[in-house]
Design a protein around this motif. Structure first.
Motif, PDB file in Angstrom:
ATOM      1  N   LEU A   1      -6.600  -1.041  -2.396  1.00  7.82           N
ATOM      2  CA  LEU A   1      -7.202  -0.230  -1.345  1.00  7.82           C
ATOM      3  C   LEU A   1      -8.632  -0.668  -1.042  1.00  7.82           C
TER       4      LEU A   1
ATOM      5  N   ARG B   1      -1.239  -7.256   4.655  1.00  3.10           N
ATOM      6  CA  ARG B   1      -0.447  -6.277   3.918  1.00  3.10           C
ATOM      7  C   ARG B   1       1.041  -6.575   4.072  1.00  3.10           C
TER       8      ARG B   1
ATOM      9  N   LEU C   1       0.829  -1.219   0.000  1.00  2.00           N
ATOM     10  CA  LEU C   1       0.000   0.000   0.000  1.00  2.00           C
ATOM     11  C   LEU C   1       0.857   1.260   0.000  1.00  2.00           C
TER      12      LEU C   1
END
Length: 400
Positions: A364, A289, A118
């Motif tokens: 996202l 993540r 991210l």
């Protein structure tokens, strides 16, 4: 959230640890009647001490305390000499303040894709560089560092300035090096949600002495007080210019200064909490993540699910169990912000509608972040683990 009470634990970081030290520090400044950093009846020099402490903490020679994280980013770019109209590459996943700082420095934002961390994808950075590109702004998102070594490699090869947006990452490191001190300049934020806080505030970090001189001048009306000598204002060795007022107050600095020693242990605690949750839910096969440097992070728990629909279900399930959870930025990239999409600034329309960052939208939109708080108890962590297990079972059982 404790003992099945259904109460949510607080996700505050630095604010959760506020106490008598902050009160005493603020009272000292109030009693001195000297809340302005450059003069007063009995100046305590808290802002000077904060700058020194931040420089030591991050391993850089120069720090400038300012009024916000956005002010820090703007001051960094001005200090480094950004030309009007120059392009700055910004990751598609960030808070709108990153873009706002570019605009305030009279630059033009250009948006690049993120990867499964991210954060700015080093592999996609080079394709966004043009003859108008001046710099790149990697964002250390939600207490985790961007993958800085390959980003720096591209920037150095292409002659770009690197301004780190470390607003969400005070105390975080990347491969043993504190963020904010890896590029040409870095910016920290001390807003209410941040690792240390005075409600607002920020700081610029740099190793460049000439840029530092410009930064000090810019945030102080071009050097109104910081370069004053006797009755003469705005002197100094460099060319004069008109700046603005982005100065930090002694009150803010005093409150922040007492929090600096807590920063490293707080990040360690949050890092341990995140690691424990991941370890105790390993049997679920969840996709967390990717963190470019787990050991240097300040604690992050962000899942990547298989779809937006599944992510929404996961958020709902965790919240029903009393666990603070959300999808970052409501699943929207920064270029979907109306003003950003339309290129609208206070001076008019400055750029054309950006291309969609579909890769970033994908990551996202299917993300779920579990909020972590500095005052979390072991019982709170147990409850998070139980809630993740139950939610994963419920979502899979419903076919989500």
């Amino acid at each position: 959230m404790t003992n099945g009470s259904g109460m949510r634990y607080e996700t505050w970081r630095g604010l959760a640890l506020w106490g008598e030290q902050e009160e005493a520090a603020a009272v000292e400044v109030i009693r001195s009647r000297s809340p302005f950093r450059y003069y007063g009846p009995a100046l305590t020099h808290r802002t000077d001490a904060l700058e020194q402490g931040l420089a030591e903490l991050t391993g850089v020679p120069h720090a400038v305390a300012v009024s916000s994280g956005t002010a820090a980013l703007t001051t960094a770019m001005v200090g480094l000499g950004i030309p009007a109209g120059a392009e700055v590459i910004v990751p598609a996943v960030t808070f709108v303040a990153s873009v706002g700082a570019v605009v305030a420095a009279r630059g033009i934002p250009v948006f690049a894709e993120v990867d499964d961390a991210l954060t700015l994808d080093p592999r996609r950075l080079e394709e966004r560089i043009t003859e108008r590109t001046w710099g790149v702004m990697p964002v250390h998102l939600n207490n985790a560092a961007a993958d800085m070594d390959p980003i720096l490699d591209v920037a150095r090869r292409r002659g770009l300035r690197v301004v780190e947006d470390a607003a969400q990452a005070a105390g975080v490191a990347y491969r043993g090096r504190p963020v904010g001190g890896l590029g040409d300049a870095g910016a920290l934020s001390f807003q209410l949600d941040k690792n240390i806080t005075a409600g607002e505030g920020g700081a610029v970090l740099t190793r460049d002495p000439e840029a530092y001189e410009r930064m000090v001048r810019y945030q102080d009306q071009g050097g109104q007080f910081s370069t004053s000598k006797g009755a003469v204002r705005g002197t100094g060795d460099g060319p004069v210019f008109v700046g603005t007022n982005l100065r930090m107050t002694e009150l803010a600095a005093a409150v922040l200064l007492v929090q600096l020693p807590r920063l490293a242990p707080m990040c360690q605690r949050l890092r341990d909490v995140a690691r424990r949750v991941r370890e105790e839910t390993a049997d679920l096969g969840l996709d967390w993540r990717r963190l470019p440097d787990e050991e240097g992070s300040g604690g992050d728990l962000t899942l990547l699910l298989d779809s937006r629909l599944t992510a929404r279900g996961f958020v709902a399930g965790l919240r029903a169990a009393g666990v603070p959870a959300y999808t970052l930025y409501q699943g929207q990239t920064v270029s979907t912000h109306r003003a950003v999409r339309e290129g609208r600034t206070p001076w008019g329309k400055e750029w054309e509608r950006p291309e969609r960052n579909r890769i970033s939208e994908g990551f996202l939109g299917r993300s779920v972040t579990i909020g972590l708080g500095a005052a979390m108890t072991d019982e709170d962590v147990d409850a998070v683990v139980a809630a993740v297990h139950k939610t994963a079972s419920d979502v899979r059982g419903s076919g989500g």
